[in-house]
Design a protein around this motif. Sequence first.
Motif, mmCIF file in Angstrom:
data_model
loop_
_atom_site.group_PDB
_atom_site.id
_atom_site.type_symbol
_atom_site.label_atom_id
_atom_site.label_comp_id
_atom_site.label_asym_id
_atom_site.label_seq_id
_atom_site.Cartn_x
_atom_site.Cartn_y
_atom_site.Cartn_z
ATOM 1 N N TYR A 176 66.732 31.661 21.891
ATOM 2 C CA TYR A 176 65.285 31.902 21.916
ATOM 3 C C TYR A 176 64.949 33.395 21.826
ATOM 4 N N SER A 177 65.917 34.247 22.133
ATOM 5 C CA SER A 177 65.654 35.694 22.111
ATOM 6 C C SER A 177 66.054 36.348 20.792
ATOM 7 N N ILE A 178 66.375 35.572 19.768
ATOM 8 C CA ILE A 178 66.847 36.137 18.496
ATOM 9 C C ILE A 178 65.853 37.143 17.885
ATOM 10 N N PRO A 179 64.518 36.872 17.852
ATOM 11 C CA PRO A 179 63.614 37.880 17.272
ATOM 12 C C PRO A 179 63.716 39.237 17.978
ATOM 13 N N LEU A 180 63.867 39.208 19.295
ATOM 14 C CA LEU A 180 63.999 40.440 20.066
ATOM 15 C C LEU A 180 65.306 41.159 19.732
ATOM 16 N N ILE A 181 66.382 40.403 19.611
ATOM 17 C CA ILE A 181 67.685 40.979 19.260
ATOM 18 C C ILE A 181 67.628 41.625 17.880
ATOM 19 N N MET A 182 66.969 40.934 16.948
ATOM 20 C CA MET A 182 66.842 41.463 15.582
ATOM 21 C C MET A 182 66.095 42.790 15.575
ATOM 22 N N PHE A 183 64.948 42.812 16.231
ATOM 23 C CA PHE A 183 64.137 44.036 16.239
ATOM 24 C C PHE A 183 64.903 45.182 16.874
ATOM 25 N N ILE A 190 73.977 38.661 16.043
ATOM 26 C CA ILE A 190 73.994 40.127 16.088
ATOM 27 C C ILE A 190 74.291 40.700 14.700
ATOM 28 N N SER A 191 75.169 40.018 13.962
ATOM 29 C CA SER A 191 75.559 40.497 12.630
ATOM 30 C C SER A 191 74.377 40.524 11.667
ATOM 31 N N LEU A 192 73.532 39.505 11.729
ATOM 32 C CA LEU A 192 72.340 39.483 10.879
ATOM 33 C C LEU A 192 71.461 40.693 11.172
ATOM 34 N N ALA A 193 71.275 40.956 12.471
ATOM 35 C CA ALA A 193 70.439 42.089 12.869
ATOM 36 C C ALA A 193 71.098 43.414 12.503
ATOM 37 N N ALA A 194 72.387 43.526 12.813
ATOM 38 C CA ALA A 194 73.095 44.782 12.545
ATOM 39 C C ALA A 194 73.163 45.083 11.054
ATOM 40 N N GLY A 195 73.289 44.038 10.236
ATOM 41 C CA GLY A 195 73.351 44.232 8.793
ATOM 42 C C GLY A 195 72.077 44.842 8.242
ATOM 43 N N ALA A 217 69.910 37.847 32.185
ATOM 44 C CA ALA A 217 70.117 39.275 32.376
ATOM 45 C C ALA A 217 70.238 39.992 31.034
ATOM 46 N N THR A 218 70.941 39.368 30.090
ATOM 47 C CA THR A 218 71.100 39.951 28.761
ATOM 48 C C THR A 218 69.755 40.070 28.052
ATOM 49 N N VAL A 219 68.962 39.021 28.096
ATOM 50 C CA VAL A 219 67.665 39.021 27.401
ATOM 51 C C VAL A 219 66.731 40.075 27.990
ATOM 52 N N LEU A 220 66.671 40.160 29.315
ATOM 53 C CA LEU A 220 65.780 41.129 29.949
ATOM 54 C C LEU A 220 66.195 42.565 29.618
ATOM 55 N N SER A 221 67.506 42.818 29.565
ATOM 56 C CA SER A 221 67.976 44.174 29.244
ATOM 57 C C SER A 221 67.631 44.546 27.806
ATOM 58 N N ILE A 222 67.750 43.592 26.880
ATOM 59 C CA ILE A 222 67.387 43.851 25.484
ATOM 60 C C ILE A 222 65.891 44.119 25.363
ATOM 61 N N ILE A 272 60.733 38.732 10.874
ATOM 62 C CA ILE A 272 60.709 37.518 10.050
ATOM 63 C C ILE A 272 62.036 36.772 10.154
ATOM 64 N N ILE A 273 63.146 37.499 9.999
ATOM 65 C CA ILE A 273 64.468 36.875 10.064
ATOM 66 C C ILE A 273 64.735 36.342 11.473
ATOM 67 N N GLY A 274 64.236 37.046 12.490
ATOM 68 C CA GLY A 274 64.425 36.594 13.866
ATOM 69 C C GLY A 274 63.802 35.240 14.128
ATOM 70 N N LEU A 275 62.577 35.046 13.668
ATOM 71 C CA LEU A 275 61.904 33.750 13.843
ATOM 72 C C LEU A 275 62.627 32.644 13.079
ATOM 73 N N MET A 276 63.126 32.980 11.892
ATOM 74 C CA MET A 276 63.892 32.003 11.120
ATOM 75 C C MET A 276 65.190 31.637 11.839
ATOM 76 N N GLY A 277 65.793 32.622 12.513
ATOM 77 C CA GLY A 277 67.045 32.380 13.219
ATOM 78 C C GLY A 277 66.910 31.361 14.328
ATOM 79 N N VAL A 278 65.811 31.428 15.074
ATOM 80 C CA VAL A 278 65.578 30.438 16.138
ATOM 81 C C VAL A 278 65.497 29.037 15.546
#
Length: 435
Positions: free
Chosen positions: A125-132, A47-52, A181-186, A86-92
């Motif tokens: 696996y949901s990191i790209p979605l979290i990042m966006f 989350i910190s990578l995305a929030a930053g 549930a978390t992934v679907l809500s995001i 880009i960062i999301g795919l790298m995160g996975v």
Amino acid sequence: MKLSIPMMLAMLVQTVYNLADGIWVAGLGPQALAAIGLFFPVFMIIISLAAGIGVGASSIVSQKIGERDKTGADTAASVSMLLSVIIGLMGVAVFLPVISSILGFAGARGETLRLALEYSVVLIYSIPLIMFNNVANGVLRGEGDAKRTMIAIMVGSFLNIALDPVFIYVFGWGIKGAAYATVLSIAVSSFLISYWLLFKKDTYVSFRLRWDGEILKKILKIGIPASLAQITMSVAIYVLNVFVVKAGGDYGVAVFTSAWRVVNFGTVPLIGMATAVTSVTGAAFGERNGEKLETAHLYAVKLGFFVGLMVTTTILIFAPFIAKAFTYSQEGERLYGELVKALRILSLFLPSVPFGMFTSSMFQGVGQGLKSLIVTIMRTVIMQVLFSWLLVFVLNIGLTGAWWGIVLGNATSALITFTWGRFTVNQLKREFQVS
């Protein structure tokens, strides 16, 4: 206040979801609660990578608006969202191969490790979605559209609250159901933001496929320190988890996980205000208006202090009732007494938070991300971990020492940070007057 209140409401709902998530998982037993607690610092790193990057985007967008540069604001929004994917795919690719080792080093063993892996792999696996999701929210905040940011966060959080019991118990997916549930809500929240930015196109900024190296540098100059600052908080929680495992085993982690979620609930209005501080100080900086910059910083700190004091008082009074929500299972009853104590001590952390948090947000708003990183490292890695280590291992106070270490470390660093912030604002005011 116009920017803060919608974000407060959004963060309130999101934190209610975090509490509900913990409460539903608590029904699976202390090992399941410990499992999500052990993964929590890793999740917060993600989350910190995305929030930053979101903070970097928000700051640059608001600065460009202050400068009356519409094209620059559009470019900042576009670059930041492309960067998030880009960062999301790298995160996975980075986290998936090493998550088992990370959890094992933190103290996860046997059934707790198995449950932690079930939960964590789905979220990785949901990191790209979290990042966006986080970065797009940052873009909306930067242009002052806190209302739609609030709607997106609240819709996702309410959906998560509704899906948790269905996925965990009705479908019988257990701890993995909480992750789904978390992934679907995001995903639903991200769809809403995508619709507004990319299809409806009635926002101030416009998304276009464009790349600008200078804008990217500015975003990263603020975003990387902001990410590192939040990552250090996650690393600190990871280290504190290790301390807690040594002092109290899985039950200690379960207590820490539950108490920390409640204390984080108390930071909800403060986090909402912090996002507004970044946007307002960023616009004031772009306008080179020192008086507005100072007013935003000091008003937020004063208001935040009283909010923190009120929440602390509430937790102190209602700690026995709050603890019941996390100890309703037969095994969970063993946590009750220690959880009440943890809630009351950790709640004392809140009144000093605005002095450090809002000063850090002001540093981000004026483009001084390195200072934000420095004060966060001082608060988490140096002060909180150092005080907790001394109290747990040197003075042998046990779990209580970990709680007091967090409180004392935060208060000490908040005083230093606020003093540095006042010096910085006065320095900028002098520079604006000269120019």
